[in-house]
Design an enzyme around this catalytic site. Structure first.
Site, mmCIF file in Angstrom:
data_model
loop_
_atom_site.group_PDB
_atom_site.id
_atom_site.type_symbol
_atom_site.label_atom_id
_atom_site.label_comp_id
_atom_site.label_asym_id
_atom_site.label_seq_id
_atom_site.Cartn_x
_atom_site.Cartn_y
_atom_site.Cartn_z
ATOM 1 N N ASP A 35 57.398 65.060 43.877
ATOM 2 C CA ASP A 35 57.500 63.891 44.745
ATOM 3 C C ASP A 35 58.141 64.350 46.052
ATOM 4 O O ASP A 35 58.976 65.246 46.044
ATOM 5 C CB ASP A 35 58.374 62.821 44.061
ATOM 6 C CG ASP A 35 58.114 61.422 44.612
ATOM 7 O OD1 ASP A 35 58.349 61.211 45.820
ATOM 8 O OD2 ASP A 35 57.686 60.551 43.841
ATOM 9 N N PRO A 94 49.487 49.975 47.143
ATOM 10 C CA PRO A 94 49.803 48.590 47.492
ATOM 11 C C PRO A 94 48.573 47.855 48.018
ATOM 12 O O PRO A 94 47.573 48.489 48.365
ATOM 13 C CB PRO A 94 50.850 48.744 48.601
ATOM 14 C CG PRO A 94 50.591 50.090 49.194
ATOM 15 C CD PRO A 94 50.041 50.947 48.092
ATOM 16 N N GLU A 162 46.818 53.572 33.353
ATOM 17 C CA GLU A 162 47.966 53.329 32.472
ATOM 18 C C GLU A 162 47.988 51.858 32.068
ATOM 19 O O GLU A 162 47.537 50.999 32.806
ATOM 20 C CB GLU A 162 49.266 53.749 33.169
ATOM 21 C CG GLU A 162 49.490 53.154 34.553
ATOM 22 C CD GLU A 162 50.042 51.748 34.551
ATOM 23 O OE1 GLU A 162 50.638 51.357 33.543
ATOM 24 O OE2 GLU A 162 49.852 51.036 35.541
ATOM 25 N N CYS A 277 51.644 44.139 39.051
ATOM 26 C CA CYS A 277 50.232 44.529 38.857
ATOM 27 C C CYS A 277 49.237 43.373 38.857
ATOM 28 O O CYS A 277 48.150 43.500 39.400
ATOM 29 C CB CYS A 277 50.079 45.291 37.550
ATOM 30 S SG CYS A 277 50.918 46.866 37.584
ATOM 31 N N PHE A 278 49.602 42.270 38.213
ATOM 32 C CA PHE A 278 48.590 41.237 37.985
ATOM 33 C C PHE A 278 47.987 40.716 39.280
ATOM 34 O O PHE A 278 46.776 40.678 39.447
ATOM 35 C CB PHE A 278 49.178 40.074 37.171
ATOM 36 C CG PHE A 278 49.369 40.386 35.713
ATOM 37 C CD1 PHE A 278 48.962 41.604 35.190
ATOM 38 C CD2 PHE A 278 49.946 39.476 34.857
ATOM 39 C CE1 PHE A 278 49.127 41.902 33.855
ATOM 40 C CE2 PHE A 278 50.119 39.760 33.516
ATOM 41 C CZ PHE A 278 49.706 40.973 33.010
ATOM 42 N N GLN A 279 48.865 40.298 40.197
ATOM 43 C CA GLN A 279 48.386 39.739 41.457
ATOM 44 C C GLN A 279 47.528 40.768 42.188
ATOM 45 O O GLN A 279 46.427 40.487 42.650
ATOM 46 C CB GLN A 279 49.599 39.343 42.315
ATOM 47 C CG GLN A 279 49.223 38.795 43.667
ATOM 48 C CD GLN A 279 49.559 37.315 43.824
ATOM 49 O OE1 GLN A 279 49.989 36.647 42.879
ATOM 50 N NE2 GLN A 279 49.355 36.793 44.996
#
Length: 326
Positions: A35, A94, A162, A277-279
């Site tokens: 990272d 995003p 995932e 995640c859902f939105q």
């Protein structure tokens, strides 16, 4: 093809726990998580394993066992890419805040940067695995960046989404409902898929490892999240009806949840669905449907989000009303 060295780009919520579990379950494979965020890597390397940057029950034990043996956290991205036979891309995607697809489509700039970095550094053939949640056909974009470098390196791109839930991530990795691996339907593609299947087979029963083409794998992730979110919005819509009629939404949820075709999970009426995640994934699905001119499909899934926003506003309004509208 036997994999001995894995590199994962991105030491965040997905990359960290996933690689820690792979390292713990596969002591014969060297796993390096890289990272650019030095602070984050320093926390993963903190001698006190309780200080790692992600809190998930059981994760610090897994890291403690594998770290320094065959699990390494580093900021030396190029070195890890160069040495690995298999590279996981696990960076943030995003929702776009600008340009075409603003507010719906996923912003792929980090994915693209990873692909360009791999293309620049790699001198030997690589298997590249998409681990981030990505819109359908992202593999195509990664592929075009990697295949047009002209340095003769061959790449296979796999999709391995995932399915981690916050609070149970380690358990989800130890005992997944399914592991999904999508790849090309060519002999080379099949070989790459098999290499990743062999890694998971160290602890996941073979019948739980599903192999598909790349697009099916990418889309399955979005659709799974959309279905779960849809259940939350559905029970939330009923909660409003319950309030008007004097029914108890918890009793209704329990009654319908005992139907074996429906099941009890994701039927908790609340302020809306949480998590990140859902939105994002539904908006992605809406964007894909619109881009193919499937407006009824887009409207159908968009309604799940409209219901979710309505529930949040309704909740806030109830609070204001209870406080005498002041």
């Amino acid at each position: 093809m036997k994999i001995t060295k894995i590199c994962c780009i991105g030491a965040g919520y997905v990359g960290g726990p996933t690689m820690a579990v792979i390292a713990q379950k596969c002591p014969h494979i060297q796993v390096t998580v890289v990272d650019l965020n030095e602070d984050r890597i320093a926390k993963w390397n903190d001698p006190n394993v309780e200080n790692i940057p992600i809190y998930e029950p059981g994760l610090s034990d897994v890291v403690a066992e594998a770290r320094g043996r065959n699990l390494f956290f580093s900021t030396e991205v190029d070195k890890a890419i160069d040495e690995a036979e298999m590279i996981f891309i696990s960076v943030n995607t995003p929702t776009k805040t600008y340009g075409s697809g603003k507010g719906l489509a996923a912003d792929l700039k980090y994915i693209e940067l990873c692909a360009r970095q791999i293309a620049r550094v790699a001198k030997t053939d690589k298997i590249v695995v998409e681990k981030s949640t990505l819109p359908v056909r992202t593999a195509e974009a990664i592929k075009s960046i990697l295949h047009n470098t002209g340095n003769g390196v061959k790449y296979q791109i796999l999709s391995n989404p995932e399915f981690l839930a916050e609070g149970t991530a380690v358990e989800d990795l130890f005992q997944p409902d399914r592991v999904l691996i999508g790849g090309e339907t060519t002999p080379e593609g099949e070989k790459a898929i098999q290499a990743l299947v062999d890694i998971y087979a160290n602890w996941v029963p073979r019948e739980r490892i599903l192999t598909t083409n790349v697009w099916s794998s990418e889309l399955s992730k979005l659709v799974a999240n959309a279905y779960l979110a849809q259940r939350v919005s559905s029970i939330n819509s009923i909660s409003e009806l319950c309030e008007k009629t004097g029914a108890d939404v918890n009793e209704v949820a329990r009654a319908i949840g005992m139907d074996s075709r429906i099941g009890p999970k994701f039927l908790k009426a609340s302020v809306g669905f949480g998590g990140s995640c859902f939105q994002k994934d539904i908006l992605n699905l809406v964007y894909i449907a619109k881009s193919y001119g499937l407006h009824e499909v887009a409207d159908y899934w968009e309604q799940v989000i409209i219901m979710n926003d309505h529930q949040k506003r309704r909740f806030a309004k109830n609070i204001v009303t209870t406080l005498y509208n002041t």
